[in-house]
Design a protein around this motif. Structure first.
Motif, PDB file in Angstrom:
ATOM      1  N   ASN A  86      39.255  30.968  33.600  1.00 22.14           N
ATOM      2  CA  ASN A  86      37.874  30.841  33.664  1.00 22.14           C
ATOM      3  C   ASN A  86      37.152  32.253  34.108  1.00 22.14           C
ATOM      4  O   ASN A  86      36.091  32.174  34.363  1.00 22.14           O
ATOM      5  CB  ASN A  86      37.268  29.649  34.447  1.00 22.14           C
ATOM      6  CG  ASN A  86      35.948  29.411  34.024  1.00 22.14           C
ATOM      7  OD1 ASN A  86      35.588  29.526  32.835  1.00 22.14           O
ATOM      8  ND2 ASN A  86      34.925  28.945  34.920  1.00 22.14           N
ATOM      9  N   GLY A  87      38.092  33.161  34.069  1.00 20.34           N
ATOM     10  CA  GLY A  87      37.401  34.320  34.478  1.00 20.34           C
ATOM     11  C   GLY A  87      36.841  35.502  33.318  1.00 20.34           C
ATOM     12  O   GLY A  87      35.816  35.968  33.543  1.00 20.34           O
ATOM     13  N   GLY A  88      37.317  35.287  32.301  1.00 22.64           N
ATOM     14  CA  GLY A  88      36.578  36.214  30.943  1.00 22.64           C
ATOM     15  C   GLY A  88      37.029  37.485  31.118  1.00 22.64           C
ATOM     16  O   GLY A  88      36.177  38.288  30.422  1.00 22.64           O
ATOM     17  N   GLN A 119      31.539  40.852  38.820  1.00 19.84           N
ATOM     18  CA  GLN A 119      31.048  42.009  39.270  1.00 19.84           C
ATOM     19  C   GLN A 119      31.321  43.426  38.131  1.00 19.84           C
ATOM     20  O   GLN A 119      30.354  43.745  37.817  1.00 19.84           O
ATOM     21  CB  GLN A 119      31.694  42.477  40.431  1.00 19.84           C
ATOM     22  CG  GLN A 119      31.247  41.577  41.748  1.00 19.84           C
ATOM     23  CD  GLN A 119      29.942  41.856  42.199  1.00 19.84           C
ATOM     24  OE1 GLN A 119      29.493  42.855  42.239  1.00 19.84           O
ATOM     25  NE2 GLN A 119      29.257  40.646  42.502  1.00 19.84           N
ATOM     26  N   ALA A 120      32.388  43.196  37.395  1.00 22.21           N
ATOM     27  CA  ALA A 120      32.592  44.280  36.527  1.00 22.21           C
ATOM     28  C   ALA A 120      31.666  44.106  35.471  1.00 22.21           C
ATOM     29  O   ALA A 120      31.234  45.011  34.614  1.00 22.21           O
ATOM     30  CB  ALA A 120      33.983  44.313  35.914  1.00 22.21           C
ATOM     31  N   LYS A 121      31.585  42.627  34.920  1.00 19.29           N
ATOM     32  CA  LYS A 121      30.794  42.413  33.751  1.00 19.29           C
ATOM     33  C   LYS A 121      29.308  43.034  33.921  1.00 19.29           C
ATOM     34  O   LYS A 121      28.792  43.318  32.979  1.00 19.29           O
ATOM     35  CB  LYS A 121      30.865  40.993  33.494  1.00 19.29           C
ATOM     36  CG  LYS A 121      31.962  40.461  32.881  1.00 19.29           C
ATOM     37  CD  LYS A 121      31.975  39.023  32.443  1.00 19.29           C
ATOM     38  CE  LYS A 121      33.063  38.621  31.380  1.00 19.29           C
ATOM     39  NZ  LYS A 121      33.119  37.245  31.346  1.00 19.29           N
ATOM     40  N   ALA A 122      28.803  42.747  35.247  1.00 18.44           N
ATOM     41  CA  ALA A 122      27.337  43.108  35.661  1.00 18.44           C
ATOM     42  C   ALA A 122      27.132  44.556  35.108  1.00 18.44           C
ATOM     43  O   ALA A 122      25.909  45.114  34.968  1.00 18.44           O
ATOM     44  CB  ALA A 122      27.051  42.744  36.794  1.00 18.44           C
ATOM     45  N   ARG A 123      28.232  45.574  35.580  1.00 17.77           N
ATOM     46  CA  ARG A 123      28.400  46.913  35.219  1.00 17.77           C
ATOM     47  C   ARG A 123      28.820  47.194  33.846  1.00 17.77           C
ATOM     48  O   ARG A 123      29.029  48.410  33.518  1.00 17.77           O
ATOM     49  CB  ARG A 123      29.154  47.470  36.313  1.00 17.77           C
ATOM     50  CG  ARG A 123      28.509  47.264  37.702  1.00 17.77           C
ATOM     51  CD  ARG A 123      29.736  47.654  38.844  1.00 17.77           C
ATOM     52  NE  ARG A 123      29.133  47.603  40.209  1.00 17.77           N
ATOM     53  CZ  ARG A 123      28.957  46.629  40.893  1.00 17.77           C
ATOM     54  NH1 ARG A 123      29.383  45.374  40.255  1.00 17.77           N
ATOM     55  NH2 ARG A 123      28.483  46.592  42.040  1.00 17.77           N
ATOM     56  N   LEU A 178      34.103  49.560  41.820  1.00 21.75           N
ATOM     57  CA  LEU A 178      33.110  49.464  40.734  1.00 21.75           C
ATOM     58  C   LEU A 178      31.887  50.333  41.119  1.00 21.75           C
ATOM     59  O   LEU A 178      31.370  51.095  40.072  1.00 21.75           O
ATOM     60  CB  LEU A 178      32.776  47.855  40.424  1.00 21.75           C
ATOM     61  CG  LEU A 178      33.755  47.325  39.671  1.00 21.75           C
ATOM     62  CD1 LEU A 178      33.385  45.704  40.122  1.00 21.75           C
ATOM     63  CD2 LEU A 178      33.983  47.666  38.470  1.00 21.75           C
ATOM     64  N   ASP A 179      31.737  50.191  42.525  1.00 23.76           N
ATOM     65  CA  ASP A 179      30.516  51.022  42.796  1.00 23.76           C
ATOM     66  C   ASP A 179      30.965  52.628  42.954  1.00 23.76           C
ATOM     67  O   ASP A 179      29.806  53.322  42.698  1.00 23.76           O
ATOM     68  CB  ASP A 179      30.309  50.644  44.374  1.00 23.76           C
ATOM     69  CG  ASP A 179      29.601  49.310  44.440  1.00 23.76           C
ATOM     70  OD1 ASP A 179      29.036  48.735  43.304  1.00 23.76           O
ATOM     71  OD2 ASP A 179      29.479  48.535  45.599  1.00 23.76           O
TER      72      ASP A 179
END
Length: 379
Positions: free
Chosen positions: A144-146, A127-131, A104-105
């Motif tokens: 429960n991951g989404g 972490q992916a959702k934050a990006r 992701l980074d």
């Protein structure tokens, strides 16, 4: 499968990450490992920048994760000229997180992952959702991951086929006594293992309720570990020496049980199921040590996941064929579920070989040539 580079080379091309979580989590929001220090030296080659990052779970539970899935995904991404990077976490949850974060980074636009467990999987999804990077749960649903999408097989149908196969094999033996059934389940942290068990229990429970079969030992195997599976089955057999059939969740665990039975000269006498249509599993079937396996055409699964990932990289919002409900969060996830197929010695050529999953030369080595010839797989 591409391997992570070992050292820090060419600054700017490599992203590395070290994760720690103590007393409540890290700056990445990891609260699933509270009180435990997590460290990862995972790196990203950067080759997936602007494209797709793929994280595979391990190399021990099934050969598919180090060979088949990476190869099919790689071919699909190359054909579409989409950048990609594929890594394997080698059964290490901290490494799984580290790989996902490093990718992701590095700038991947889509994350595809077959989780090790739902805790580390959810961490990676967060972490992916934050990006704002979409995630495809591959083969295993992160509870429960989404995740944005889920691509897999109908896993309850897999278990149903296993139970039906075991019943067919026991019926063919014309047993005079009530068969005692042992269940060697997959990892308790893998939702697929639960779905497989749901499928075969729905079929077998009727046999137990009627008294036609006797329910024997029933145990999950941590992380699908085949060595641990052999230990567990040894204990089962010691405590239940009259075990008559083994519902084994995949070929690796099936082979573990067969190895134990072979040491006691009971191989071939007690039907054992499997799944994944591995070379070992197919060979065990041909010589009569394994009852059946379940073929999941991984090429179709990989191509479906790749198709979704490629569309997402191009800025599209593809719709999957159906939706399934996450049993923990209650959320509905766009999903593509493929149909599995039962494999026996009599239909192996038609189901697995003609599908291009394996070559007869891979199955029919010198040791198994006579068995192959007997079933029309070799001249």
């Amino acid at each position: 499968m591409r391997k992570a580079l070992i050292g820090l080379v060419a600054a700017g091309l490599m992203t590395s990450v070290t994760l720690t979580a103590c007393d409540g989590g890290s700056d990445g929001g990891d609260t699933n490992d509270s009180g435990t220090e997590i460290s990862s030296t995972a790196t990203s080659s950067g080759e997936g920048k602007g494209g797709v990052g793929v994280v595979m779970p391990d190399t021990e539970s099934s050969t598919r994760w180090s060979k088949d899935d990476p190869n099919y995904l790689k071919a699909a991404f190359k054909a579409a000229n989409v950048p990609f990077e594929i890594q394997n976490a080698n059964g290490d949850a901290a490494q799984f997180k580290g790989i996902a974060k490093a990718m992701l980074d590095s700038g991947v636009k889509v994350l595809v992952m077959a989780n090790l467990d739902s805790d580390s999987g959810k961490w990676a999804i967060d972490q992916a959702k934050a990006r704002k990077v979409p995630v495809i749960d591959y083969d295993r649903l992160t509870l429960n991951g989404g995740a944005d999408y889920y691509v897999s097989f109908d896993n309850e149908a897999v278990g149903k086929l296993q139970a039906e196969g075991l019943i067919n094999c026991l019926t063919a033996k014309k047993l005079k006594t009530k068969p005692v059934i042992a269940e060697l389940n997959g990892s308790p942290t893998d939702n697929n293992a639960t779905l497989f068990k749901n499928g075969y229990d729905k079929v077998l429970q009727a046999k137990f309720d009627s008294g036609e079969y006797i329910k024997g030992p029933d145990q999950f195997v941590p992380q699908w570990d085949n060595k641990e599976g052999a230990k567990i089955f040894t204990q089962m057999l010691n405590q239940w020496p009259d075990i008559t059939g083994v519902l084994s969740a995949n070929d690796g665990l099936g082979n573990a049980a067969i190895t134990v039975l072979r040491a006691k000269n009971k191989n071939g006498q007690i039907p054992v199921t499997g799944q994944d249509a591995t070379i070992d599993g197919l060979q065990n079937i041909l010589v009569g040590d394994q009852c059946m396996t379940v073929f999941k055409d991984i090429r179709l699964e990989a191509n479906e996941a790749a198709k979704l990932a490629i569309a997402l990289v191009k800025g599209q919002k593809p719709a999957a064929s159906e939706k399934i409900k996450d049993p923990e969060s209650g959320a509905y996830i766009q999903s593509s579920l493929l149909a599995p197929a039962a494999v026996t010695a009599t239909n192996m050529l038609e189901t697995v070989v003609k599908a291009g999953a394996v070559k007869t030369s891979e199955i029919c080595t010198a040791k198994f040539l006579a068995a192959c010839q007997a079933h029309g797989l070799a001249q």
